[in-house]
Design a protein around this motif. Structure first.
Motif, mmCIF file in Angstrom:
data_model
loop_
_atom_site.group_PDB
_atom_site.id
_atom_site.type_symbol
_atom_site.label_atom_id
_atom_site.label_comp_id
_atom_site.label_asym_id
_atom_site.label_seq_id
_atom_site.Cartn_x
_atom_site.Cartn_y
_atom_site.Cartn_z
ATOM 1 N N GLY A 88 0.819 -1.198 0.000
ATOM 2 C CA GLY A 88 0.000 0.000 0.000
ATOM 3 C C GLY A 88 0.852 1.246 0.000
ATOM 4 N N PRO A 89 0.291 2.379 -0.436
ATOM 5 C CA PRO A 89 1.053 3.622 -0.498
ATOM 6 C C PRO A 89 1.317 4.188 0.891
ATOM 7 N N ALA A 90 2.499 4.786 1.038
ATOM 8 C CA ALA A 90 2.869 5.463 2.275
ATOM 9 C C ALA A 90 3.321 6.874 1.953
ATOM 10 N N ARG A 91 3.134 7.780 2.891
ATOM 11 C CA ARG A 91 3.668 9.126 2.752
ATOM 12 C C ARG A 91 5.172 9.101 2.990
ATOM 13 N N ARG A 92 5.846 10.203 2.681
ATOM 14 C CA ARG A 92 7.317 10.269 2.792
ATOM 15 C C ARG A 92 7.811 9.943 4.191
ATOM 16 N N THR A 93 7.013 10.242 5.196
ATOM 17 C CA THR A 93 7.417 9.980 6.581
ATOM 18 C C THR A 93 7.541 8.492 6.875
ATOM 19 N N HIS A 94 6.963 7.656 5.985
ATOM 20 C CA HIS A 94 6.928 6.215 6.245
ATOM 21 C C HIS A 94 7.512 5.407 5.085
ATOM 22 N N PHE A 95 8.484 5.961 4.399
ATOM 23 C CA PHE A 95 9.157 5.216 3.332
ATOM 24 C C PHE A 95 10.132 4.170 3.886
ATOM 25 N N ASP A 96 10.748 4.466 5.004
ATOM 26 C CA ASP A 96 11.854 3.637 5.476
ATOM 27 C C ASP A 96 11.377 2.394 6.216
ATOM 28 N N PRO A 97 12.057 1.238 5.999
ATOM 29 C CA PRO A 97 11.744 0.025 6.773
ATOM 30 C C PRO A 97 11.809 0.320 8.270
ATOM 31 N N GLY A 98 10.844 -0.239 8.992
ATOM 32 C CA GLY A 98 10.775 -0.012 10.426
ATOM 33 C C GLY A 98 9.805 1.081 10.815
ATOM 34 N N SER A 99 9.341 1.878 9.856
ATOM 35 C CA SER A 99 8.353 2.919 10.151
ATOM 36 C C SER A 99 7.049 2.271 10.602
ATOM 37 N N ILE A 100 6.392 2.849 11.586
ATOM 38 C CA ILE A 100 5.201 2.250 12.187
ATOM 39 C C ILE A 100 4.017 3.196 12.063
ATOM 40 N N ALA A 101 2.852 2.615 11.735
ATOM 41 C CA ALA A 101 1.592 3.360 11.709
ATOM 42 C C ALA A 101 0.543 2.529 12.428
ATOM 43 N N THR A 102 -0.555 3.159 12.825
ATOM 44 C CA THR A 102 -1.649 2.437 13.470
ATOM 45 C C THR A 102 -2.814 2.283 12.502
ATOM 46 N N LEU A 103 -3.594 1.218 12.706
ATOM 47 C CA LEU A 103 -4.759 0.971 11.869
ATOM 48 C C LEU A 103 -5.971 1.708 12.427
ATOM 49 N N ASP A 104 -7.076 1.615 11.682
ATOM 50 C CA ASP A 104 -8.305 2.269 12.114
ATOM 51 C C ASP A 104 -8.670 1.917 13.540
ATOM 52 N N GLU A 105 -8.458 0.650 13.927
ATOM 53 C CA GLU A 105 -8.883 0.191 15.254
ATOM 54 C C GLU A 105 -8.076 0.842 16.369
ATOM 55 N N GLY A 106 -6.887 1.347 16.054
ATOM 56 C CA GLY A 106 -6.091 2.014 17.067
ATOM 57 C C GLY A 106 -5.110 1.109 17.779
ATOM 58 N N SER A 107 -5.518 -0.115 18.142
ATOM 59 C CA SER A 107 -4.627 -1.005 18.883
ATOM 60 C C SER A 107 -3.678 -1.770 17.958
ATOM 61 N N ALA A 108 -4.064 -1.920 16.699
ATOM 62 C CA ALA A 108 -3.243 -2.677 15.735
ATOM 63 C C ALA A 108 -2.247 -1.738 15.059
ATOM 64 N N THR A 109 -1.114 -2.312 14.637
ATOM 65 C CA THR A 109 -0.080 -1.509 13.997
ATOM 66 C C THR A 109 0.366 -2.143 12.682
ATOM 67 N N ALA A 110 0.971 -1.329 11.838
ATOM 68 C CA ALA A 110 1.556 -1.785 10.590
ATOM 69 C C ALA A 110 2.982 -1.270 10.533
ATOM 70 N N THR A 111 3.920 -2.155 10.150
ATOM 71 C CA THR A 111 5.333 -1.804 10.095
ATOM 72 C C THR A 111 5.833 -1.959 8.674
ATOM 73 N N VAL A 112 6.538 -0.970 8.163
ATOM 74 C CA VAL A 112 7.122 -1.057 6.833
ATOM 75 C C VAL A 112 8.283 -2.052 6.867
ATOM 76 N N ILE A 113 8.296 -2.979 5.895
ATOM 77 C CA ILE A 113 9.362 -3.996 5.852
ATOM 78 C C ILE A 113 10.139 -3.870 4.557
#
Length: 313
Positions: free
Chosen positions: A288-313
């Motif tokens: 999926g597309p990421a903004r520039r702040t999340h291009f690098d591996p290891g960058s973390i974002a949260t999902l809609d639910e709030g408790s779940a996370t997604a990590t760039v690999i």
């Protein structure tokens, strides 16, 4: 021992540009150096409009005076109309073959079970191909019909597409296999493999709102030395300034099995979105597309639910 799998894709986009000027036309409308292709060679490319936006994402194959664009279903009409619009005095004809051809996708290891292609798995040749954007395609006879085995990156660097007539049925595969040690996978399983390999699918992960650099396929599908082509100014400027604001990345999802389209957040700001999602024993993975702040591996974002996370690999 787990059997290798092949996948019969019933629907592909298959566009042929034929005639003495076919190579010039396709070269001038795509991001790759198509003029460098010899007969029986292929490469990955984007078809771009005057603003540099992509109209299609394909494998282009050189067959004497014809070029074949093969890729995800749904782009043929737009690509063919676009190419035809720019044929003015050139001797070239555009033909859509979607209704005639389907595709069989398989790992390279399976190809020689079906076809005797000398040198296909030669280590030196394979290593050379991995360092190049041009790949050797093989012309074969399948049920007395001439067709092609083409290197595609859809399930990793060494997967192959066999272009087959739609009259060809899955059951006929066993008739030509020298040793039928394979299984036929579903299209859902095919997409699982291409998601795990990180390959974007036009119409799912990409569309005509995207610039080619947003696909993160620069090294494979864009030539920055070929000279002028339609949309080249925008693409070259982005390369020179390094200002692409979003691009596709691979995500690993924790504590959730999200659906396609799920948004990703940081501090209540949307920083990404999931366009392809699959589940394995090792976890949940997505493209999926990421903004520039999340291009690098290891960058973390949260999902809609709030408790779940997604990590760039």
């Amino acid at each position: 021992m787990e059997r290798a799998k092949l996948f019969h894709l019933e629907s592909l986009s298959v566009v042929e540009i034929s005639g003495p000027d076919a190579t010039t036309i396709v070269h001038n409308l795509t991001t790759q150096a198509v003029r460098e292709l010899s007969h029986g060679e292929s490469t990955e490319t984007f078809v771009t409009d005057v603003k540099g936006k992509m109209l299609g994402h394909s494998i282009v194959l050189k067959d004497r005076e014809s070029l074949w664009l093969m890729g995800p279903h749904g782009q043929s009409q737009a690509v063919a109309a676009h190419i035809d619009r720019y044929i003015i005095r050139e001797d070239a004809t555009v033909t859509i073959h979607d209704e005639k051809y389907s595709g069989v996708v398989m790992p390279e290891s399976l190809v020689n079970e079906f076809f005797d292609i000398p040198g296909l798995t030669n280590d030196a040749e394979s290593k050379a191909e991995q360092n190049s954007t041009r790949f050797k395609a093989n012309s074969i006879d399948l049920k007395n019909t001439r067709t092609w085995v083409v290197c595609v990156p859809w399930m990793g660097d060494r997967s192959r597409l066999v272009l087959v007539d739609k009259a060809f049925k899955q059951g006929q595969l066993a008739e030509i296999a020298q040793e039928p040690t394979y299984e036929i996978g579903t299209e859902e399983e095919f997409h699982k493999q291409r998601i795990l390999s990180g390959f974007p699918w036009f119409g799912i992960d990409l569309d005509n709102s995207n610039l080619p650099q947003e696909a993160d396929r620069d090294a494979s599908a864009i030539s920055f030395t070929k000279g002028c082509y339609l949309g080249q100014e925008t693409i070259a400027r982005l390369d020179a300034m390094g200002q692409v604001q979003k691009k596709l990345v691979r995500w690993k999802i924790n504590n959730s099995i999200p659906t396609q389209g799920t948004a990703l957040y940081q501090d209540e700001k949307v920083v990404g979105r999931l366009t392809s999602v699959t589940t394995t024993q090792e976890g949940v993975f997505a493209i999926g597309p990421a903004r520039r702040t999340h291009f690098d591996p290891g960058s973390i974002a949260t999902l809609d639910e709030g408790s779940a996370t997604a990590t760039v690999i």
